[in-house]
Design an enzyme around this catalytic site. Structure first.
Site, PDB file in Angstrom:
ATOM      1  N   ASN A  70      19.646 -11.548  -9.156  1.00 49.36           N
ATOM      2  CA  ASN A  70      19.303 -12.806  -9.819  1.00 49.36           C
ATOM      3  C   ASN A  70      19.429 -13.912  -8.770  1.00 49.36           C
ATOM      4  O   ASN A  70      20.529 -14.309  -8.421  1.00 49.36           O
ATOM      5  CB  ASN A  70      20.280 -13.029 -10.986  1.00 49.36           C
ATOM      6  CG  ASN A  70      20.099 -14.386 -11.646  1.00 49.36           C
ATOM      7  OD1 ASN A  70      19.135 -15.096 -11.368  1.00 49.36           O
ATOM      8  ND2 ASN A  70      21.035 -14.746 -12.520  1.00 49.36           N
ATOM      9  N   LYS A  72      18.642 -16.959  -8.986  1.00 50.92           N
ATOM     10  CA  LYS A  72      18.915 -18.291  -9.564  1.00 50.92           C
ATOM     11  C   LYS A  72      17.991 -19.321  -8.903  1.00 50.92           C
ATOM     12  O   LYS A  72      16.854 -18.996  -8.582  1.00 50.92           O
ATOM     13  CB  LYS A  72      20.393 -18.633  -9.421  1.00 50.92           C
ATOM     14  CG  LYS A  72      21.283 -17.509  -9.983  1.00 50.92           C
ATOM     15  CD  LYS A  72      22.699 -17.883 -10.156  1.00 50.92           C
ATOM     16  CE  LYS A  72      23.457 -16.687 -10.728  1.00 50.92           C
ATOM     17  NZ  LYS A  72      24.844 -16.990 -11.012  1.00 50.92           N
ATOM     18  N   HIS A 131      21.168 -15.627 -20.046  1.00 45.20           N
ATOM     19  CA  HIS A 131      22.161 -15.734 -18.966  1.00 45.20           C
ATOM     20  C   HIS A 131      23.129 -16.868 -19.330  1.00 45.20           C
ATOM     21  O   HIS A 131      22.718 -17.879 -19.894  1.00 45.20           O
ATOM     22  CB  HIS A 131      21.467 -16.026 -17.634  1.00 45.20           C
ATOM     23  CG  HIS A 131      22.410 -15.975 -16.481  1.00 45.20           C
ATOM     24  ND1 HIS A 131      23.259 -17.022 -16.186  1.00 45.20           N
ATOM     25  CD2 HIS A 131      22.688 -14.996 -15.590  1.00 45.20           C
ATOM     26  CE1 HIS A 131      24.011 -16.678 -15.141  1.00 45.20           C
ATOM     27  NE2 HIS A 131      23.680 -15.455 -14.767  1.00 45.20           N
ATOM     28  N   GLU A 157      24.416 -19.191 -17.718  1.00 43.79           N
ATOM     29  CA  GLU A 157      24.060 -20.527 -17.224  1.00 43.79           C
ATOM     30  C   GLU A 157      22.990 -21.160 -18.107  1.00 43.79           C
ATOM     31  O   GLU A 157      22.986 -22.364 -18.338  1.00 43.79           O
ATOM     32  CB  GLU A 157      23.609 -20.440 -15.755  1.00 43.79           C
ATOM     33  CG  GLU A 157      24.811 -20.226 -14.842  1.00 43.79           C
ATOM     34  CD  GLU A 157      24.503 -19.469 -13.563  1.00 43.79           C
ATOM     35  OE1 GLU A 157      23.327 -19.303 -13.204  1.00 43.79           O
ATOM     36  OE2 GLU A 157      25.488 -19.023 -12.916  1.00 43.79           O
ATOM     37  N   GLU A 186      28.332  -9.941 -18.483  1.00 43.27           N
ATOM     38  CA  GLU A 186      28.730 -10.848 -17.408  1.00 43.27           C
ATOM     39  C   GLU A 186      29.824 -11.787 -17.923  1.00 43.27           C
ATOM     40  O   GLU A 186      29.513 -12.803 -18.561  1.00 43.27           O
ATOM     41  CB  GLU A 186      27.537 -11.683 -16.947  1.00 43.27           C
ATOM     42  CG  GLU A 186      26.396 -10.866 -16.393  1.00 43.27           C
ATOM     43  CD  GLU A 186      25.543 -11.682 -15.419  1.00 43.27           C
ATOM     44  OE1 GLU A 186      25.391 -11.259 -14.291  1.00 43.27           O
ATOM     45  OE2 GLU A 186      25.064 -12.760 -15.820  1.00 43.27           O
ATOM     46  N   GLY A 234      29.952 -16.304 -10.067  1.00 45.45           N
ATOM     47  CA  GLY A 234      29.953 -17.260  -8.961  1.00 45.45           C
ATOM     48  C   GLY A 234      31.338 -17.779  -8.606  1.00 45.45           C
ATOM     49  O   GLY A 234      31.472 -18.760  -7.878  1.00 45.45           O
ATOM     50  N   SER A 275      30.253 -11.832  -9.702  1.00 46.56           N
ATOM     51  CA  SER A 275      30.878 -11.662  -8.381  1.00 46.56           C
ATOM     52  C   SER A 275      30.855 -10.224  -7.873  1.00 46.56           C
ATOM     53  O   SER A 275      31.804  -9.777  -7.233  1.00 46.56           O
ATOM     54  CB  SER A 275      32.310 -12.219  -8.389  1.00 46.56           C
ATOM     55  OG  SER A 275      32.283 -13.619  -8.626  1.00 46.56           O
TER      56      SER A 275
END
Ligand code: PGA
Length: 266
Positions: A16, A18, A103, A105, A175, A181, A220
Site C-alpha cells: 500500500n 499510500k 483502510h 486512514e 490492521e 506507521g 509495521s
C-alpha cells in the site's frame, strides 16, 4: 517460513503505497520490484500506487503478470456527480484487479464507514475487482479489551451485503490501528488470535468455505518481523505500507511467505 497451504489460501503480499510516488517515480520503483520478484511463484503479489500513478504502473508492467495492480479505495457508483471520486470501471481500464477498502486512514480522515465499505465491496466484485477489506482496533479499544467486539462489528457491518457466491474474490486485512506507521507491531500471537477470530466470524457468515478467505496482517510489517508473523497458522500474507516503498524490503517480506523447500531441511 510459511507452510504449504492449499490453493484457496495462497499467500498474498500487497504493498500500500499510500500518498507516495509520482508517476515518474512509480516507473522506476515498479521496474526495481519486478526485477527482484520475477521468479516468485509461491504468492500473489499486489502493489497499490496512488490513482495518478496507476497508468504509469500499468504501462511499465506491460506484459509482466507477476505484479497485479490494486487501488487504495474506490467509489461504489459506476459514474456520477461525485467530485474527486474514482469508480470501478475507471480502475479496470488500467489493469487494476484489487481494491483496498476501509483502510483505517480512510475510516479516520475520509469518513469511510462500515456501511460505505459494505456498499463498495459489493460494487467492487460487480466490476471484477477483489476487495481487500480492512479492519482493526485502536489502542484505546485494545486497552479497554474491546478488540474482539470491535472486530466483530466491523466484519459484520462491512460484509453485510457481500454476495456469498463471490467469497473467492474477497480478502480481509487485519490492521491494528496502533501498529500502522508507528513501528509498533502486534506480536505474532496477538495477530494470530485476531486472525483466528476473524476466520471463525467468516465461517459463521459464509459457512465452511468462509475458512478459505485470505486474511492479511498489516501494521509495521518489516523484513525483520515478517517471518515470525507470516509463520502463524491464520496469517495468509501481509498488507505492507512503508516497507513496500523500498523494492529490497518489499522483496524480503515476500520471501517470508515462501513455503519451505526440500533443501531448507538439509
Ligand atoms: P505500515 O502501513 O506498514 O506503514 O504500518 C500498513 C498499512 O497501513 O497498510
Amino acid at each position: 517460513m510459511k507452510k504449504d497451504l492449499p490453493n484457496p489460501r495462497r499467500p498474498l503480499v500487497a504493498g500500500n503505497w499510500k500518498m507516495h510516488r509520482t508517476a515518474s517515480d512509480t516507473r522506476s520503483l515498479i521496474q526495481d520490484i519486478v526485477k527482484r520478484v520475477e521468479r516468485v511463484s509461491y504468492a500473489d503479489l499486489v502493489v497499490c500506487p496512488p490513482f495518478t500513478s496507476l497508468p504509469a504502473a500499468h504501462e511499465t508492467l506491460g506484459r509482466h503478470s507477476i505484479l497485479t495492480l490494486g487501488a487504495q479505495t474506490m467509489h461504489q457508483a459506476k459514474e456520477g456527480a461525485f467530485t474527486g471520486e474514482i469508480s470501478g470501471p475507471m480502475l479496470r481500464e488500467f489493469g487494476v484487479r484489487y481494491v483496498i477498502l476501509g483502510h483505517s486512514e480512510r475510516r479516520q480522515y475520509d469518513n469511510e464507514t462500515n456501511e460505505k465499505v459494505a456498499a463498495k465491496a459489493v460494487a467492487a466484485v460487480s466490476y471484477h475487482l477483489r476487495p481487500i477489506v480492512c479492519v482493526g482496533e485502536t489502542l484505546t479499544q485494545r486497552e479497554a479489551t474491546e478488540t474482539e467486539a470491535v472486530i466483530e462489528s466491523q466484519i459484520h457491518a462491512s460484509l453485510a451485503a457481500f454476495p456469498p457466491d463471490q467469497i473467492d474474490e474477497l480478502v480481509i486485512a487485519y490492521e491494528p490501528v496502533w501498529a500502522i506507521g508507528t513501528g509498533k507491531v502486534a506480536t505474532p500471537k496477538q495477530a494470530n488470535d485476531v486472525h483466528h477470530q476473524i476466520r471463525k466470524l467468516l465461517v459463521k457468515r459464509f459457512g465452511p468455505k468462509g475458512a478459505d478467505i485470505r486474511i492479511l496482517y498489516g501494521g509495521s510489517v518489516k523484513p525483520e518481523n515478517a517471518v515470525d508473523l507470516m509463520s502463524q497458522p491464520d496469517i495468509d500474507g501481509a498488507l505492507v505500507g512503508g516497507a513496500s516503498l523500498d523494492a529490497r524490503s518489499f522483496f524480503d517480506i515476500i520471501e517470508s511467505v515462501r513455503p519451505p523447500r526440500a533443501s531448507d531441511h538439509d
